[in-house]
Motif scaffolding. Structure first.
Motif, PDB file in Angstrom:
ATOM      1  N   ARG A 165       0.819  -1.218   0.000  1.00  0.00           N
ATOM      2  CA  ARG A 165       0.000   0.000   0.000  1.00  0.00           C
ATOM      3  C   ARG A 165       0.848   1.261   0.000  1.00  0.00           C
ATOM      4  N   GLU A 166       1.959   1.223   0.724  1.00  0.00           N
ATOM      5  CA  GLU A 166       2.797   2.416   0.863  1.00  0.00           C
ATOM      6  C   GLU A 166       3.777   2.603  -0.288  1.00  0.00           C
ATOM      7  N   THR A 167       4.316   1.500  -0.788  1.00  0.00           N
ATOM      8  CA  THR A 167       5.379   1.610  -1.779  1.00  0.00           C
ATOM      9  C   THR A 167       5.070   0.943  -3.120  1.00  0.00           C
ATOM     10  N   GLY A 168       4.068   0.059  -3.138  1.00  0.00           N
ATOM     11  CA  GLY A 168       3.765  -0.672  -4.368  1.00  0.00           C
ATOM     12  C   GLY A 168       4.632  -1.904  -4.554  1.00  0.00           C
ATOM     13  N   GLN A 169       5.550  -2.156  -3.619  1.00  0.00           N
ATOM     14  CA  GLN A 169       6.432  -3.316  -3.702  1.00  0.00           C
ATOM     15  C   GLN A 169       5.734  -4.556  -3.145  1.00  0.00           C
ATOM     16  N   MET A 170       5.998  -5.706  -3.765  1.00  0.00           N
ATOM     17  CA  MET A 170       5.389  -6.961  -3.335  1.00  0.00           C
ATOM     18  C   MET A 170       6.460  -7.941  -2.872  1.00  0.00           C
ATOM     19  N   ALA A 171       6.224  -8.560  -1.735  1.00  0.00           N
ATOM     20  CA  ALA A 171       7.163  -9.550  -1.206  1.00  0.00           C
ATOM     21  C   ALA A 171       7.199 -10.758  -2.137  1.00  0.00           C
ATOM     22  N   SER A 172       8.310 -11.482  -2.114  1.00  0.00           N
ATOM     23  CA  SER A 172       8.442 -12.653  -2.977  1.00  0.00           C
ATOM     24  C   SER A 172       7.494 -13.763  -2.548  1.00  0.00           C
ATOM     25  N   SER A 173       7.063 -14.562  -3.497  1.00  0.00           N
ATOM     26  CA  SER A 173       6.139 -15.669  -3.211  1.00  0.00           C
ATOM     27  C   SER A 173       6.771 -16.688  -2.278  1.00  0.00           C
ATOM     28  N   ILE A 174       8.096 -16.885  -2.385  1.00  0.00           N
ATOM     29  CA  ILE A 174       8.793 -17.841  -1.531  1.00  0.00           C
ATOM     30  C   ILE A 174       8.685 -17.433  -0.072  1.00  0.00           C
ATOM     31  N   LYS A 175       8.936 -16.160   0.202  1.00  0.00           N
ATOM     32  CA  LYS A 175       8.824 -15.669   1.581  1.00  0.00           C
ATOM     33  C   LYS A 175       7.402 -15.822   2.110  1.00  0.00           C
ATOM     34  N   LEU A 176       6.428 -15.523   1.271  1.00  0.00           N
ATOM     35  CA  LEU A 176       5.031 -15.625   1.686  1.00  0.00           C
ATOM     36  C   LEU A 176       4.628 -17.084   1.909  1.00  0.00           C
ATOM     37  N   LEU A 177       5.169 -17.980   1.110  1.00  0.00           N
ATOM     38  CA  LEU A 177       4.867 -19.397   1.284  1.00  0.00           C
ATOM     39  C   LEU A 177       5.472 -19.936   2.575  1.00  0.00           C
ATOM     40  N   LEU A 178       6.720 -19.577   2.836  1.00  0.00           N
ATOM     41  CA  LEU A 178       7.408 -20.075   4.026  1.00  0.00           C
ATOM     42  C   LEU A 178       6.933 -19.381   5.296  1.00  0.00           C
ATOM     43  N   GLY A 179       6.684 -18.069   5.200  1.00  0.00           N
ATOM     44  CA  GLY A 179       6.170 -17.348   6.354  1.00  0.00           C
ATOM     45  C   GLY A 179       7.151 -16.423   7.033  1.00  0.00           C
ATOM     46  N   ASN A 180       8.363 -16.289   6.510  1.00  0.00           N
ATOM     47  CA  ASN A 180       9.342 -15.413   7.162  1.00  0.00           C
ATOM     48  C   ASN A 180       9.159 -13.956   6.747  1.00  0.00           C
ATOM     49  N   VAL A 181       7.948 -13.447   7.033  1.00  0.00           N
ATOM     50  CA  VAL A 181       7.611 -12.043   6.815  1.00  0.00           C
ATOM     51  C   VAL A 181       6.887 -11.543   8.058  1.00  0.00           C
ATOM     52  N   ALA A 182       6.835 -10.246   8.214  1.00  0.00           N
ATOM     53  CA  ALA A 182       6.107  -9.681   9.355  1.00  0.00           C
ATOM     54  C   ALA A 182       4.612  -9.855   9.135  1.00  0.00           C
ATOM     55  N   GLY A 183       3.881  -9.991  10.236  1.00  0.00           N
ATOM     56  CA  GLY A 183       2.439 -10.154  10.108  1.00  0.00           C
ATOM     57  C   GLY A 183       1.824 -10.675  11.387  1.00  0.00           C
ATOM     58  N   SER A 184       0.575 -11.043  11.320  1.00  0.00           N
ATOM     59  CA  SER A 184      -0.096 -11.624  12.482  1.00  0.00           C
ATOM     60  C   SER A 184       0.473 -13.006  12.765  1.00  0.00           C
ATOM     61  N   LEU A 185       0.319 -13.478  13.978  1.00  0.00           N
ATOM     62  CA  LEU A 185       1.000 -14.673  14.460  1.00  0.00           C
ATOM     63  C   LEU A 185       0.834 -15.917  13.594  1.00  0.00           C
ATOM     64  N   GLY A 186      -0.372 -16.187  13.144  1.00  0.00           N
ATOM     65  CA  GLY A 186      -0.601 -17.437  12.407  1.00  0.00           C
ATOM     66  C   GLY A 186      -0.921 -17.267  10.944  1.00  0.00           C
ATOM     67  N   GLU A 187      -0.770 -16.053  10.421  1.00  0.00           N
ATOM     68  CA  GLU A 187      -1.203 -15.787   9.051  1.00  0.00           C
ATOM     69  C   GLU A 187      -0.054 -15.670   8.048  1.00  0.00           C
ATOM     70  N   THR A 188       1.188 -15.864   8.478  1.00  0.00           N
ATOM     71  CA  THR A 188       2.311 -15.584   7.588  1.00  0.00           C
ATOM     72  C   THR A 188       2.701 -16.758   6.689  1.00  0.00           C
ATOM     73  N   SER A 189       2.605 -17.988   7.177  1.00  0.00           N
ATOM     74  CA  SER A 189       3.059 -19.142   6.413  1.00  0.00           C
ATOM     75  C   SER A 189       1.941 -19.740   5.562  1.00  0.00           C
TER      76      SER A 189
END
Length: 327
Positions: A165-189
């Motif tokens: 929302r702030e920058t238009g940048q999107m995290a990599s799909s690998i990070k989103l699949l594994l879960g090593n991103v900031a977020g709510s406790l159970g919603e990252t992986s």
């Protein structure tokens, strides 16, 4: 073997135990990614959730349902790791009382209690729920070696949806699949949530029609808007993997009490949730959208079932009438 050792205080519910089993990997991953505070928060919330339901059920001579444990776990897993304990407990009390007990207790609630709790704290304490995030741990032992991971002080390290929302940048799909991103406790992986969804479908605890409907509605509309060039709508793959979409699809939208009972209704309900999520994410104030979309779906669930049943009866009546005319 029962997860609850005694039937004296709790009403055994096999379906709820299955859901709890599916959530165990997410509970463990929340500790790994964000530290032991997540587990402490879960225990704290569970105490208040069980106590609140017990107070109400005691008046009617009823036992506490095992569903309260599912409600507490789901609610906690939607919270940031740094959520103050007093806010977390206030939320579960509100969710149990106004999302469940005011309707008559388990099986009568219109809205998902965990989402009612989350929505309440989200709009009441926006700073604690939308600004204070923790970095995701990496390597071994990860969060198992700390109480709470490091605080985030830059937008570039915030949750994937907030960063987009702030920058238009999107995290990599690998990070989103594994879960090593900031977020709510159970919603990252995403991968753990997908596996949990497969398990629940296999056990026939969650309706695959609802999950499929949500994904169809979301990817359909987001694809149209994305390829038409609307900058505020990310590509569908990122949208599915980020922002708690999968968690809401697997665990919240499929709640058997607050969702439609007919197969056709589950499809309509799911598609509605997916579409509303895209609209909220792209054009409303909230970066997530899934939480409010499911609550909107909960509102329409009884009407959807009523409409489906009415259509079936009408169609059956016309068919029978046609047979009479033929005879």
């Amino acid at each position: 073997m029962s997860l609850i050792n005694t039937k004296k205080y709790f009403t055994p519910q096999k379906m709820m135990r299955t859901v709890i089993i599916s959530l165990i990997p997410l509970i463990i991953s929340s500790i790994y990614f964000f530290g032991w505070r997540s587990f402490a928060l879960l225990l704290w919330v569970t105490i208040f959730g069980v106590a609140t339901e017990w107070i109400f059920e005691k008046k009617y001579g009823k036992k506490v349902s095992e569903a309260i444990f599912v409600t507490c776990i789901l609610y906690v897993l939607t919270l940031p790791a740094r959520t103050p304990f007093w806010i977390a407990s206030l939320g579960i009390i509100f969710g149990v009382v106004f999302g469940k007990e005011v309707f008559g207790g388990f099986g009568r609630n219109i809205f998902n209690p965990a989402l009612v709790a989350r929505a309440f704290v989200y709009v009441s304490f926006p700073e604690q729920l939308t600004i204070q995030w923790s970095k995701s741990a990496l390597g071994f032992p990860g969060g198992f070696g700390t109480y709470l991971t490091e605080n985030i002080d830059a937008i570039s390290q915030a949750t994937p949806m907030l960063v987009f929302r702030e920058t238009g940048q999107m995290a990599s799909s690998i990070k989103l699949l594994l879960g090593n991103v900031a977020g709510s406790l159970g919603e990252t992986s995403a991968i753990l949530i997908i596996l949990a969804g497969v398990y629940l479908i296999y056990k026939k605890v969650a309706a695959w029609q609802t999950m499929a409907g949500v994904i169809v509605g979301f990817t359909g509309l987001s694809s149209i808007l994305y390829f038409l060039g609307f900058a505020q709508v990310p590509n569908p793959i990122f949208g599915v993997l980020a922002g708690g979409f999968l968690f809401g699809t697997v665990f919240m939208a499929t709640d058997p009490i607050s969702s439609p009972k007919t197969k056709e209704g589950k499809w309509i309900y799911g598609i509605l949730i997916g579409i509303v999520t895209v609209i909220i994410r792209g054009y409303a104030l909230f970066a997530g959208g899934m939480m409010f979309a499911i609550l909107v779906g909960n509102t329409f669930a009884p009407i959807i079932d009523e409409g489906v049943n009415h259509y079936k009866k009408s169609k059956k009546g016309v068919k029978n009438k046609g047979k009479e005319v033929t005879v």
